[in-house]
Design an enzyme around this catalytic site. Structure first.
Site, PDB file in Angstrom:
ATOM      1  CD1 TRP A 102      -0.845  13.940  -3.735  1.00  0.00           C
ATOM      2  CD2 TRP A 102      -3.287  14.282  -3.961  1.00  0.00           C
ATOM      3  NE1 TRP A 102      -1.422  13.389  -4.838  1.00  0.00           N
ATOM      4  CE2 TRP A 102      -2.591  13.693  -5.190  1.00  0.00           C
ATOM      5  CE3 TRP A 102      -4.693  14.375  -4.102  1.00  0.00           C
ATOM      6  CZ2 TRP A 102      -3.049  13.130  -6.345  1.00  0.00           C
ATOM      7  CZ3 TRP A 102      -5.185  14.018  -5.605  1.00  0.00           C
ATOM      8  CH2 TRP A 102      -4.703  13.435  -6.624  1.00  0.00           C
ATOM      9  CG  ASP A 172      -4.134  10.651   1.310  1.00  0.00           C
ATOM     10  OD1 ASP A 172      -4.073   9.513   0.987  1.00  0.00           O
ATOM     11  OD2 ASP A 172      -4.483  11.726   0.566  1.00  0.00           O
ATOM     12  CE  LYS A 196      -1.072   7.577  -6.443  1.00  0.00           C
ATOM     13  NZ  LYS A 196      -1.980   8.604  -5.741  1.00  0.00           N
TER      14      LYS A 196
HETATM   15  C1  LIG Z   1      -3.062   9.406  -5.917  1.00  0.00           C
HETATM   16  C2  LIG Z   1      -3.308  10.138  -4.382  1.00  0.00           C
HETATM   17  C3  LIG Z   1      -4.897  10.591  -4.169  1.00  0.00           C
HETATM   18  C4  LIG Z   1      -5.927  10.412  -5.242  1.00  0.00           C
HETATM   19  O1  LIG Z   1      -6.082   9.138  -5.564  1.00  0.00           O
HETATM   20  P1  LIG Z   1      -7.325   9.029  -6.387  1.00  0.00           P
HETATM   21  O2  LIG Z   1      -7.533   7.253  -6.682  1.00  0.00           O
HETATM   22  O3  LIG Z   1      -7.293   9.687  -7.951  1.00  0.00           O
HETATM   23  O4  LIG Z   1      -8.637   9.605  -5.754  1.00  0.00           O
HETATM   24  C5  LIG Z   1      -4.861  11.036  -3.007  1.00  0.00           C
HETATM   25  N1  LIG Z   1      -3.902  11.395  -2.054  1.00  0.00           N
HETATM   26  C6  LIG Z   1      -2.684  10.906  -2.405  1.00  0.00           C
HETATM   27  C7  LIG Z   1      -1.667  11.308  -1.287  1.00  0.00           C
HETATM   28  C8  LIG Z   1      -2.438  10.461  -3.488  1.00  0.00           C
HETATM   29  O5  LIG Z   1      -1.191  10.106  -3.879  1.00  0.00           O
END
Ligand SMILES: *Cc1c(COP(=O)(O)O)cnc(C)c1O
Length: 360
Positions: A102, A172, A196
């Site tokens: 990521w 993030d 999540k």
């Molecule tokens: C799932 C995830 C993303 C991507 O999320 P999207 O909804 O597909 O854009 C980005 N960063 C992390 C750490 C993630 O777990």
């Protein structure tokens, strides 16, 4: 009806009481004769839903009035672009920490807008460690420093918050937000895709310190413009209303569980139980350095990779779903977000123990 234990990394399991409440309110929300999905986003009914969601999130994370809370669309990935667009404020460069898949995606997107300086990378250690801050090579004039507190694919989590002084820290938190208490005041920006630990995919939450608003790049698309969205209560365009409603139900549920201190304690115990069994088993293994193991995403391998198909089929039969690892790394991965209780971890460990006894 029977619900399985769902260990999917995302879109992930939601608390059953939340789904049941959404079902009960689906056709007729609070006696208004219509669904939340069918309401004007500007109606007083929906505004009350949206305001309550923001209020409860602020309460859960102790977010002060110095921060704006935005409910936007496009997932965390849209924010990979929004971050440089909103935060560069005339600067030419930004700092990024690379701890996994990521981080790599965030860096690639930022490179479209600015010079990215990678201050540290654990790629050489196959992303099994968190690089200590003492070795970070920050750049002069960086507009911000970005990192990924929990790498969802690698199962690598920072156990500490970087200290960047006056440089805004951007995180993030897609796969770790609301898993335990966090000191929001240490951050310039926290953002998290919802699928999540919060709600349906597509929704992304942005918590941004208000002094960072006001100078977006003039080319910033309106929907990604935090200043514009903040001035419009996240309703410059039609927000993802049903997702915000569902996120609000999750926040209420979290408060009923005792908030982040209680859920954090439970998450610590869940992770300890699963890693504890893996380490002691002699059959399963997790390669991540112990201090940096994720509480939410637990990758593991079997003693013999040829047994993976058997393992997954047996698990499915036992009502344990979505244990395959990410397609880029293989192996297994159990994601144990807030919606999964200790009963899910107990069921998984019991299946793993039984499988190892039969095949080991
Ligand atoms: C799932 C995830 C993303 C991507 O999320 P999207 O909804 O597909 O854009 C980005 N960063 C992390 C750490 C993630 O777990």
């Amino acid at each position: 009806m029977s619900r399985s234990f769902n260990f999917c990394a995302g879109p992930a399991a939601l608390p059953e009481p939340v789904l049941a409440k959404a079902r009960d309110e689906l056709l007729d929300w609070h006696g208004k004769g219509l669904s939340v999905m069918e309401m004007s986003h500007r109606s007083k009914e929906f505004v009350s839903v949206s305001d309550a969601a923001e209020r409860d999130l602020r309460e859960l994370l102790s977010i002060t009035d110095d921060y704006a809370v935005l409910f936007l669309q496009g997932g965390a990935t849209a924010q990979f672009a929004a971050i440089p667009l909103n935060l560069l404020r005339g600067a030419a460069n930004a700092d990024y920490v690379n701890t996994g898949q990521w981080s790599i995606k965030a860096i690639a997107e930022a490179r479209k807008y600015c010079a990215v300086n990678v201050v540290a990378s654990s790629e050489g250690e196959r992303f099994l460690t968190v690089p200590p801050q003492s070795g970070w090579a920050t750049s002069a004039g960086a507009a911000y420093l970005h990192y990924t507190p929990n790498e969802t694919i690698g199962g690598l989590e920072f156990g500490w918050i970087p200290d960047t002084g006056t440089v805004p820290l951007v995180a993030d938190m897609s796969s770790t937000i609301l898993s335990r208490p966090v000191d929001v005041s240490r951050f310039g920006v926290i953002y998290a895709g919802a699928q999540k630990n919060i709600g349906p995919a597509g929704l992304v939450i942005v918590i941004v310190r208000k002094d960072l608003l006001g100078s977006p790049d003039p080319r910033t698309p309106a929907v990604l413009d935090w200043t514009l969205q903040s001035a419009n209560g996240s309703m410059y365009n039609t927000p993802p209303t049903f997702s915000i409603y569902l996120a609000g139900l999750v926040f209420q549920w979290l408060k009923e569980q005792g908030g982040l201190v209680a859920i954090g304690e439970l998450n610590r115990r869940k992770a300890e139980a699963l890693y504890g069994y893996i380490d002691a088993s002699g059959f399963y293994a997790n390669p991540v350095e112990k201090a940096s193991r994720s509480w939410m995403n637990v990758p593991f391998t079997l003693a013999d990779a040829a047994l993976e198909k058997d393992f997954l089929a047996g698990a499915r039969e036992a009502g344990l779903l979505n244990l395959e690892g990410h397609r880029s790394v293989g192996g297994m991965r159990a994601s144990i977000y807030n919606a999964l209780g200790m009963d899910a971890v107990d069921a998984l460990v019991s299946f793993m123990r039984d499988f190892a006894a039969r095949k080991g």
